[in-house]
Design a protein around this motif. Sequence first.
Motif, mmCIF file in Angstrom:
data_model
loop_
_atom_site.group_PDB
_atom_site.id
_atom_site.type_symbol
_atom_site.label_atom_id
_atom_site.label_comp_id
_atom_site.label_asym_id
_atom_site.label_seq_id
_atom_site.Cartn_x
_atom_site.Cartn_y
_atom_site.Cartn_z
ATOM 1 N N SER A 23 0.556 3.107 2.468
ATOM 2 C CA SER A 23 0.138 1.781 2.024
ATOM 3 C C SER A 23 -1.187 1.418 2.660
ATOM 4 O O SER A 23 -1.572 1.946 3.694
ATOM 5 N N PRO A 215 -3.708 8.807 1.145
ATOM 6 C CA PRO A 215 -3.558 9.024 -0.301
ATOM 7 C C PRO A 215 -4.864 9.390 -0.995
ATOM 8 O O PRO A 215 -5.908 8.791 -0.733
ATOM 9 N N LEU A 278 -0.326 1.321 -3.748
ATOM 10 C CA LEU A 278 -0.187 1.811 -2.375
ATOM 11 C C LEU A 278 0.247 0.718 -1.421
ATOM 12 O O LEU A 278 0.655 1.000 -0.309
#
Length: 279
Positions: A23, A215, A278
Amino acid sequence: MRKFFIIITFTFFNQIATGQTMSSNSKTIVFIHGLFQNPNSWAEWQKYFEAKGYRCYAPAYPFHEGKADSLRKNINPELGKLTFAQVIDSISEFIDSLPEKPILIGHSMGGLAVQKLIEFKKGVAGICIDAAPPKGIFSFKWSFLKANLPTINPLKGNSVCVPTLKWFHYAFCNTMTMEQTQIEYNKFVVPESRNIPRTSTGKQGKIDFNKPHSPLLFIAGEKDHIIPSSLNKKNFEAYRDKNSKTDFKEFAGRTHYICGQQNWEEVAAYINEWITSLK
């Protein structure tokens, strides 16, 4: 239940230790341009994401700041010596001056720069659009060879590369008319160092695909000549850490000029949704 809690807790702290989390609450975006471009190519994207509440920056590679026509007329002789590592160092220094770790969005060589900067833990997430391939990732497609060889030609030494309109049309704007390509060329195309792409194929462009990472999203254009979609897919598939998020998306009908091509907003919207997912 206790065992499950221990596993989740270990995974969470391991992600923090490695810099890889699922996140991100960062409201800062750093756009990284590719070869033959400069920060002006991101102007509309900056407006788009600023309207979404992000603080947006687009740092220039060394010797790339200014208007395209002026840079073509007044070429800095030092430009020809510029390497990929020097570009990464310059952008890293800029990122380190920011109040928070940013989301990174890069196109072409800027996409490879995102991969390298994510490896260096400089971003909370990275979006690689038509990313130039890192060391060891290659394509034998004719369009890839035809579009890239004129730039990296070893016989040209450290001479600065100023692309022709015909080359720009083939490599970037192959679904546009020559008249449309001319307009984009005049506004955005700048001279380039041959040593950036040359050095990016060696150790300066090496990526540790086994390392945990923040990510990453890879975006490919179906009709891209210079960085074929299949090459983007190879780049995406090279990542090995199963606990790190890595995604791939191909946009139909898009060329290497995907960020300036008609309906670029569709690509930007997809990226915005991915970033939001995210959080």
